[in-house]
Design an enzyme around this catalytic site. Structure first.
Site: not given
Ligand code: PLP
Length: 354
Positions: A142, A170, A201
């Site tokens: 990240s 991610h 996310k």
């Protein structure tokens, strides 16, 4: 006030998607605000089982288990899986929650240099004396937006009889042709054994995490994983929105593709303007500036121009590697991207970064 957010992990913009919001409201009305219980007492509803089945199907794995967060999934897995006779080999830049999860287990610990396959091989050779070896890595990192060399990691794992674990926080929902993640992107879906990821996310952005992988492993986690056993079940509204987010992604990869095109637009325009953007093809686009003060004053000035970004400096990133981390989302329009690049160019010139 016309400010555009460029620092959220809302990669696909699903947190404001009308169908996702409606699914959350419907789940809230039908299944209540919460369960006041952990899963194995009275905290399991049909929607929890359905979501676990959907997650496993999405990743093409046998089974899945939900947690309140991916932090919890990472905290639970290593201790449940590994004994003092085993070994875990971890990339030195893995997320804090992987590091903490590994700290909780009694396995032998090896830390290999970031994405350094020679070092991983040397550590795998050293770890041959142990009963079982687990290589643990973020799929996408990240801070730099770089992607783990999973093909090489899986080859080494095969050579030295190790399992591979990836944290896909991610990556889930947008990396790879169908958004399945880093393993799909790099063609190793059948070689990665365990995936941990977040619902907080790209998949709606609320909260929640999970492990997906072989059924016997998931069964073991249901018996032994402490954050699963001793923490409350996910609230129905959160389950509802994650479930709808997965439906949308399994129906079409259009949202993920739109985000990828915008990422390309931002990266190429910023590079043409003279900035250095770390990583490759990832919506995490770190604008490398070096100096901590420069990153902080530039971020402040960007906000004055209606662009919300944050400067990162030591100790979050190494000394001398300060940056502004920009994150692209499918909800950004091409005009938003261009406005962000223009603001960076103006602010960069003003502060001597260009
Ligand atoms: N793993 C990685 C790589 C992350 O970036 C994060 C979130 O910051 C987590 C795990 C934790 O996820 P969650 O917010 O679901 O606890």
């Amino acid at each position: 006030a016309g400010i555009i957010n460029f620092c959220a992990n809302n990669y696909l913009g699903l947190s404001s998607h009308p169908e996702v919001i409606r699914a959350a409201v419907e789940a809230l009305e039908k299944f209540g605000a919460g369960l006041s219980s952990v899963r194995f007492i009275c905290g399991t509803q049909s929607i929890h089982k359905d979501l676990e089945e959907k997650i496993a199907r999405f990743h093409q794995r046998e089974d899945a288990i939900l947690y309140a967060s991916c932090f919890d999934a990472n905290a639970g897995i290593f201790e449940a899986l590994l004994t003092p006779e085993d070994a875990v080999l971890s990339d030195e830049l893995n997320h804090a929650s992987i590091i903490d999860g590994i700290r909780l287990c009694k396995a032998n610990k090896y830390r290999y240099k970031h994405m350094d396959m020679q070092d991983l091989e040397a550590k795998l050779q050293e770890a041959q004396k142990h009963r079982l070896r687990l290589v643990a890595t973020d799929g996408a990192f990240s801070m730099d937006g770089d992607i783990a060399p999973l093909r090489e990691i899986c080859q080494l794992a095969q050579k030295y009889d190790a399992l591979v674990f990836i944290d896909e926080c991610h990556a889930t929902g947008f990396l790879g042709p169908n958004g399945r993640g880093t393993d799909e992107l790099l063609g190793v879906m059948d070689k990665v054994t365990i995936i941990n990821s977040t619902l907080g996310k790209a998949l709606g952005g609320a909260a929640g995490g999970y492990t997906t992988g072989p059924k016997p492993l998931i069964d073991l986690l249901r018996q032994r994983s402490r954050p699963y056993l001793f923490s409350n079940s996910l609230p129905p509204a959160v389950v509802g929105c994650a479930s709808k987010a997965l439906d949308l992604l399994m129906e079409s990869n259009a949202i993920a593709q739109s985000m990828a095109a915008k990422t390309q637009r931002f990266r190429s325009k910023m590079t043409a303007a003279g900035f250095t953007i770390s990583g490759k093809d990832h919506p995490i686009c770190p604008v490398m500036l070096g100096d901590a003060r420069l990153a902080s004053v530039m971020a402040e000035d960007m906000l004055n121009r209606g662009i919300y970004v944050i400067g990162f400096s030591y100790p979050v990133v190494p000394k001398g590697k300060a940056r502004i981390r920009v994150q692209i989302s499918a909800v950004h329009s091409d005009e938003d991207i261009d406005r962000c690049v223009e603001a960076f160019t103006e602010v960069g010139r003003k502060h001597g970064a260009l």
